[in-house]
Design an enzyme around this catalytic site. Structure first.
Site, PDB file in Angstrom:
ATOM      1  N   ALA A 129       0.802  -1.240   0.000  1.00  0.00           N
ATOM      2  CA  ALA A 129       0.000   0.000   0.000  1.00  0.00           C
ATOM      3  C   ALA A 129       0.830   1.283   0.000  1.00  0.00           C
ATOM      4  O   ALA A 129       0.257   2.369   0.059  1.00  0.00           O
ATOM      5  CB  ALA A 129      -1.034   0.029   1.124  1.00  0.00           C
ATOM      6  N   ALA A 130       2.159   1.164  -0.102  1.00  0.00           N
ATOM      7  CA  ALA A 130       2.960   2.389  -0.252  1.00  0.00           C
ATOM      8  C   ALA A 130       2.600   3.048  -1.589  1.00  0.00           C
ATOM      9  O   ALA A 130       2.352   4.259  -1.667  1.00  0.00           O
ATOM     10  CB  ALA A 130       4.445   2.064  -0.191  1.00  0.00           C
ATOM     11  N   GLY A 131       2.535   2.224  -2.643  1.00  0.00           N
ATOM     12  CA  GLY A 131       2.141   2.748  -3.954  1.00  0.00           C
ATOM     13  C   GLY A 131       0.708   3.259  -3.952  1.00  0.00           C
ATOM     14  O   GLY A 131       0.391   4.272  -4.583  1.00  0.00           O
ATOM     15  N   ASP A 132      -0.160   2.567  -3.242  1.00  0.00           N
ATOM     16  CA  ASP A 132      -1.565   3.009  -3.184  1.00  0.00           C
ATOM     17  C   ASP A 132      -1.672   4.359  -2.466  1.00  0.00           C
ATOM     18  O   ASP A 132      -2.475   5.221  -2.857  1.00  0.00           O
ATOM     19  CB  ASP A 132      -2.419   1.957  -2.465  1.00  0.00           C
ATOM     20  CG  ASP A 132      -2.442   0.642  -3.227  1.00  0.00           C
ATOM     21  OD1 ASP A 132      -2.345   0.675  -4.469  1.00  0.00           O
ATOM     22  OD2 ASP A 132      -2.551  -0.423  -2.587  1.00  0.00           O
TER      23      ASP A 132
HETATM   24  O1  RIB Z   1      -1.377  -2.733  -3.459  1.00  0.00           O
HETATM   25  C1  RIB Z   1      -1.514  -3.567  -2.350  1.00  0.00           C
HETATM   26  C2  RIB Z   1      -2.729  -4.429  -2.488  1.00  0.00           C
HETATM   27  O2  RIB Z   1      -2.534  -5.340  -3.552  1.00  0.00           O
HETATM   28  C3  RIB Z   1      -3.036  -5.304  -1.299  1.00  0.00           C
HETATM   29  O3  RIB Z   1      -3.841  -4.666  -0.345  1.00  0.00           O
HETATM   30  C4  RIB Z   1      -3.660  -6.536  -1.913  1.00  0.00           C
HETATM   31  O4  RIB Z   1      -5.001  -6.701  -1.588  1.00  0.00           O
HETATM   32  C5  RIB Z   1      -3.440  -6.403  -3.412  1.00  0.00           C
HETATM   33  O5  RIB Z   1      -4.587  -5.991  -4.035  1.00  0.00           O
END
Ligand code: RIB
Length: 307
Positions: free
Chosen positions: A249-252
């Site tokens: 989730a760093a990229g998210d």
């Molecule tokens: O980008 C991270 C995400 O990738 C995780 O939360 C996992 O669910 C996958 O979708």
């Protein structure tokens, strides 16, 4: 009635997963069984993570996606609402919700296996049924964990309404030129860029995407920060030095931050420093959504730290 809400309005079309996370000293080899140091579960999915990130970073967010008819699906909906995300665009599909199995090593690097479950049921019809959420927004944010036709349909709706489209091309795959033409910005990492462009070299790969009609390419480079490329020029924005615990989730978080900054003008180095800070903070914490920072955490981090 006109709204007094001055926050940026972001629509997200994408996935929701329930993450099963194991923390290990190292990642297992083929046929190997290892014992994890610790285990957590967390709400995840690239779409939901980016929606939560944009909301925690100050945007008004609507999510269009699909959850299963199981109790996890209901928990996913409540979780989005608890994070201030409008979840009225969630389809309930018969069957299980999406899950991800994530292994983290001692450097915070990960491997992820996703079972799409309900995410596979997100079709273009459901996107069309929720077109208003896209048309009324300031930005549409897409990833590639849900069917490609849905992302394309969402981008077409945004294109007709003049809404900027931000595509995080993960997991990477080759994309139709029509989708690329509709993107104001794409945010691949180096591996995703190579797959997407088919061209070796970071800057050459980015320029190949510009040639296909993408407005701007932001290549995320992990601890090296990010590289911005558009028709006007190129600049690099360094990242922050951190002790990484979990890159998930760093990229998210980076993308959620960028959605709050994307507008009619050019993205600035200051905008991307903000995105880098959001991503860096997320990498210091375990789990997908538990790691995503709030705007005050990012402001505080940037005030105290220099890249
Ligand atoms: O980008 C991270 C995400 O990738 C995780 O939360 C996992 O669910 C996958 O979708």
């Amino acid at each position: 009635m006109p709204s007094n809400d001055t926050r940026k309005s972001v629509a997200v079309v994408g996935s929701l997963n329930f993450d099963l996370v194991c923390v290990l000293d190292r990642l297992p080899g083929l046929g190997e069984t290892l014992t994890a140091r610790s285990h957590v579960t967390a709400f995840g999915g690239k779409g939901a993570n980016q929606a939560v990130a944009a909301a925690r970073l100050g945007a008004s967010v609507r999510m269009i996606g699909a959850v299963g008819s199981d109790s996890t699906g209901e928990a996913m909906r409540r979780n989005l609402e608890d994070n201030g995300v409008d979840a009225s665009g969630l389809l309930v599909a018969e069957g299980p919700s999406g899950v991800a199995m994530i292994s983290i090593d001692a450097n915070g690097d990960n491997t992820i296996v996703v079972y799409p479950g309900a995410n596979a049921a997100l079709g273009p019809d459901w996107v069309r049924a929720n077109a208003r959420a896209i048309e009324d927004g300031d930005c549409l944010m897409l990833q590639l964990e849900t069917p490609l036709e849905s992302a394309l349909e969402a981008a077409r709706i945004a294109g007709r309404a003049g809404v900027p489209v931000l595509l995080n091309p993960a997991p990477a795959r080759a994309l139709p030129d029509e989708l690329l033409r509709l993107c104001s910005a794409v945010t691949p990492n180096e591996t995703e860029l190579a797959i997407l462009s088919g061209v070796p070299g970071i800057e050459d790969g980015a320029r190949a995407l510009l040639a296909k009609g993408v407005g701007a390419v932001v290549v995320t480079l992990g601890s090296a920060g990010c590289l911005y490329v558009d028709e006007v020029g190129t600049f690099t924005v360094p990242s922050y030095r951190i002790d990484a615990v979990d890159a998930t989730a760093a990229g998210d978080s980076f993308n959620g931050a960028l959605a709050t900054r994307l507008g009619s003008g050019r993205v600035t180095p200051e905008d991307l420093a903000f995105c880098n800070a959001a991503g860096a903070i997320a990498a210091t914490r375990l789990g997908a959504q538990p790691s995503i920072p709030t705007i005050s955490e990012v402001d505080q981090f940037m005030a105290l730290r220099r890249p």
